[in-house]
Design a protein around this motif. Structure first.
Motif, PDB file in Angstrom:
ATOM      1  N   THR A  76       0.852  -1.188   0.000  1.00 59.95           N
ATOM      2  CA  THR A  76       0.000   0.000   0.000  1.00 59.95           C
ATOM      3  C   THR A  76       0.886   1.237   0.000  1.00 59.95           C
ATOM      4  OG1 THR A  76      -0.075   0.189   2.431  1.00 59.95           O
ATOM      5  CG2 THR A  76      -1.819  -1.119   1.379  1.00 59.95           C
ATOM      6  N   GLY A  77       0.384   2.331  -0.579  1.00 57.41           N
ATOM      7  CA  GLY A  77       0.993   3.647  -0.433  1.00 57.41           C
ATOM      8  C   GLY A  77       2.310   3.876  -1.130  1.00 57.41           C
ATOM      9  N   LEU A  78       2.645   3.052  -2.134  1.00 54.17           N
ATOM     10  CA  LEU A  78       3.966   3.171  -2.756  1.00 54.17           C
ATOM     11  C   LEU A  78       3.926   2.719  -4.209  1.00 54.17           C
ATOM     12  CD1 LEU A  78       5.233   0.029  -2.985  1.00 54.17           C
ATOM     13  CD2 LEU A  78       5.355   0.332  -0.525  1.00 54.17           C
ATOM     14  N   GLN A  79       5.035   2.982  -4.898  1.00 46.72           N
ATOM     15  CA  GLN A  79       5.314   2.392  -6.204  1.00 46.72           C
ATOM     16  C   GLN A  79       6.561   1.523  -6.075  1.00 46.72           C
ATOM     17  OE1 GLN A  79       5.385   6.327  -8.325  1.00 46.72           O
ATOM     18  NE2 GLN A  79       4.174   5.231  -9.857  1.00 46.72           N
ATOM     19  N   THR A  80       6.537   0.345  -6.689  1.00 47.51           N
ATOM     20  CA  THR A  80       7.758  -0.450  -6.805  1.00 47.51           C
ATOM     21  C   THR A  80       8.360  -0.194  -8.178  1.00 47.51           C
ATOM     22  OG1 THR A  80       6.646  -2.416  -7.682  1.00 47.51           O
ATOM     23  CG2 THR A  80       6.841  -2.233  -5.283  1.00 47.51           C
ATOM     24  N   VAL A  81       9.689  -0.063  -8.220  1.00 46.60           N
ATOM     25  CA  VAL A  81      10.426   0.160  -9.468  1.00 46.60           C
ATOM     26  C   VAL A  81      11.502  -0.916  -9.547  1.00 46.60           C
ATOM     27  CG1 VAL A  81      11.861   1.768 -10.775  1.00 46.60           C
ATOM     28  CG2 VAL A  81       9.982   2.643  -9.367  1.00 46.60           C
ATOM     29  N   THR A  82      11.440  -1.761 -10.576  1.00 42.55           N
ATOM     30  CA  THR A  82      12.363  -2.884 -10.713  1.00 42.55           C
ATOM     31  C   THR A  82      13.264  -2.661 -11.917  1.00 42.55           C
ATOM     32  OG1 THR A  82      10.682  -4.363  -9.796  1.00 42.55           O
ATOM     33  CG2 THR A  82      12.553  -5.386 -10.911  1.00 42.55           C
ATOM     34  N   TRP A  83      14.586  -2.796 -11.684  1.00 40.94           N
ATOM     35  CA  TRP A  83      15.589  -2.584 -12.738  1.00 40.94           C
ATOM     36  C   TRP A  83      16.606  -3.715 -12.659  1.00 40.94           C
ATOM     37  CZ3 TRP A  83      16.313  -0.124 -17.076  1.00 40.94           C
ATOM     38  CH2 TRP A  83      17.617   0.106 -17.571  1.00 40.94           C
ATOM     39  N   LEU A  84      16.801  -4.423 -13.774  1.00 36.38           N
ATOM     40  CA  LEU A  84      17.720  -5.548 -13.829  1.00 36.38           C
ATOM     41  C   LEU A  84      18.965  -5.225 -14.640  1.00 36.38           C
ATOM     42  CD1 LEU A  84      15.394  -8.638 -14.471  1.00 36.38           C
ATOM     43  CD2 LEU A  84      16.435  -7.917 -12.314  1.00 36.38           C
ATOM     44  N   LEU A  85      20.102  -5.746 -14.162  1.00 37.23           N
ATOM     45  CA  LEU A  85      21.338  -5.712 -14.929  1.00 37.23           C
ATOM     46  C   LEU A  85      21.609  -7.060 -15.574  1.00 37.23           C
ATOM     47  CD1 LEU A  85      21.589  -3.537 -12.514  1.00 37.23           C
ATOM     48  CD2 LEU A  85      23.979  -3.480 -13.134  1.00 37.23           C
ATOM     49  N   ASP A  86      21.233  -8.137 -14.868  1.00 36.79           N
ATOM     50  CA  ASP A  86      21.366  -9.504 -15.381  1.00 36.79           C
ATOM     51  C   ASP A  86      20.183 -10.312 -14.879  1.00 36.79           C
ATOM     52  OD1 ASP A  86      24.218  -9.592 -16.592  1.00 36.79           O
ATOM     53  OD2 ASP A  86      24.588  -8.817 -14.580  1.00 36.79           O
ATOM     54  N   GLY A  87      19.786 -11.319 -15.680  1.00 37.68           N
ATOM     55  CA  GLY A  87      18.731 -12.227 -15.255  1.00 37.68           C
ATOM     56  C   GLY A  87      17.363 -11.835 -15.769  1.00 37.68           C
ATOM     57  N   GLN A  88      16.359 -12.541 -15.268  1.00 40.80           N
ATOM     58  CA  GLN A  88      14.965 -12.290 -15.626  1.00 40.80           C
ATOM     59  C   GLN A  88      14.095 -12.500 -14.395  1.00 40.80           C
ATOM     60  OE1 GLN A  88      13.958 -14.977 -18.818  1.00 40.80           O
ATOM     61  NE2 GLN A  88      15.365 -14.022 -20.286  1.00 40.80           N
ATOM     62  N   ILE A  89      13.004 -11.737 -14.307  1.00 40.50           N
ATOM     63  CA  ILE A  89      12.037 -11.895 -13.218  1.00 40.50           C
ATOM     64  C   ILE A  89      10.641 -11.883 -13.829  1.00 40.50           C
ATOM     65  CG2 ILE A  89      11.031 -10.880 -11.133  1.00 40.50           C
ATOM     66  CD1 ILE A  89      13.725  -9.662 -10.504  1.00 40.50           C
ATOM     67  N   ARG A  90       9.819 -12.814 -13.385  1.00 38.42           N
ATOM     68  CA  ARG A  90       8.419 -12.841 -13.791  1.00 38.42           C
ATOM     69  C   ARG A  90       7.591 -12.134 -12.718  1.00 38.42           C
ATOM     70  NH1 ARG A  90       4.730 -18.272 -14.997  1.00 38.42           N
ATOM     71  NH2 ARG A  90       2.874 -17.162 -15.817  1.00 38.42           N
ATOM     72  N   HIS A  91       6.966 -11.040 -13.116  1.00 42.12           N
ATOM     73  CA  HIS A  91       6.095 -10.268 -12.223  1.00 42.12           C
ATOM     74  C   HIS A  91       4.648 -10.656 -12.494  1.00 42.12           C
ATOM     75  CE1 HIS A  91       4.179  -6.617 -10.423  1.00 42.12           C
ATOM     76  NE2 HIS A  91       3.331  -6.816 -11.417  1.00 42.12           N
TER      77      HIS A  91
END
Length: 319
Positions: A76-91
């Motif tokens: 609640t009450g926020l933004q998440t910001v995701t930045w990758l240099l290597d790899g992969q993430i499934r959101h």
């Protein structure tokens, strides 16, 4: 002539050396398989602008491990910001998003009054995992808005000598990021192909946080290596950043965030009561919804502390 040279030298020195403090991070377990270096919040500095949370993870060799496995959890009450240099993430999240993020792409999730999401390495996945997870505190006017998710596969970038700048958030170098934020902010990655330096125009109203993601960098008389965050107070008109070949540096900045906040577990709110309601709603299966296509059991919220949570300002002072 001699006097003019002295004044110019003094001016350059002042521009290169805003008031600064180097803040070491600390290791925190994330899920069952990952450890991150937490650089914000800290005891005496909770935020840089509205950036209220900075986790730097990796580089980790995950070729024979599950990689990131973070089960569904609320915000609640926020933004998440995701930045990758290597790899992969499934959101995956409770507004229906199911998005794979790769290096050079940006994920921005806006929780508003409540969202749930999960983050997991796909199977199979690349052998290395390296990146940052950032939170942005939402101003009160946006804290109860509807949740949303945005994926940005391309971002503005430019090259200055040996340095490539990729703009994640805000405006810099005459360019503007497509990412939507709700307070004056900037975020950028600087990548050094060779030893060199970059002189950036700074906003004197902004404070800045600078961290080395890999390699090493120099800001004024401070050497940066992974594991610490350099905080620069407002007032600088320029930032001079030197980097070694192969180094990658993250620049964060924003106008000092003046609203007192309560930050507990995965919630950002204005009061103890708001946190209590968010926890109760999560545990009762209300408000946040179910994460789409995710078979993992949701994470239970920890027990509330025995003491009342106090709203604190950006320096950790209670109000």
């Amino acid at each position: 002539m001699e006097s003019g040279q002295s004044a110019a030298s003094a001016e350059e020195s002042a521009l290169d050396q805003p008031r600064s403090v180097l803040l070491p991070g600390h290791d925190v377990p994330l899920g069952r398989y990952s450890v991150v270096r937490r650089l914000l919040p800290q005891r005496d500095l909770r935020m840089v602008g509205a950036w209220c949370f900075v986790d730097h993870f990796g580089p980790d060799d995950v070729h024979d491990r599950p990689g990131m496995q973070v089960a569904p959890h609320p915000h609640t009450g926020l933004q998440t910001v995701t930045w990758l240099l290597d790899g992969q993430i499934r959101h995956r999240d409770s507004v229906g998003s199911d998005q794979l993020i790769r290096p050079g792409q940006l994920n921005v999730m806006t929780s508003g009054h409540g969202i749930a999401h999960s983050e997991q390495s796909p199977q199979p996945h690349p052998p290395l995992m390296h990146g940052v997870q950032l939170w942005v505190a939402l101003p009160r006017a946006y804290r109860d808005r509807e949740p949303a998710f945005d994926h940005h596969p391309e971002l503005p970038a430019w090259t200055d000598g040996p340095v490539t700048v990729r703009l994640l958030v805000g405006e810099l170098g005459g360019l503007r990021s497509p990412a939507v934020v709700h307070s004056p902010l900037v975020g950028a990655q600087l990548e050094f192909a060779a030893d060199g330096e970059l002189l950036l125009a700074a906003d004197p109203c902004f404070e800045y946080g600078i961290l080395a993601l890999s390699g090493a960098a120099q800001v004024a008389d401070c050497r940066l290596v992974p594991g610490a965050l350099l905080h620069l107070a407002p007032g600088a008109a320029q930032l001079r950043i030197r980097g070694a070949a192969g180094s990658r540096v993250l620049l964060l900045g924003g106008e000092p965030f003046d609203e007192p906040l309560v930050m507990w577990w995965n919630f950002v709110a204005g009061s103890h009561e708001e946190i209590v309601r968010a926890r109760e709603d999560w545990m009762a299966g209300r408000r946040f919804g179910a994460v789409c296509n995710d078979p993992m059991d949701p994470l239970p919220a920890p027990a509330m502390p025995a003491v009342r949570l106090k709203a604190r300002d950006r320096h950790g002072r209670g109000r």
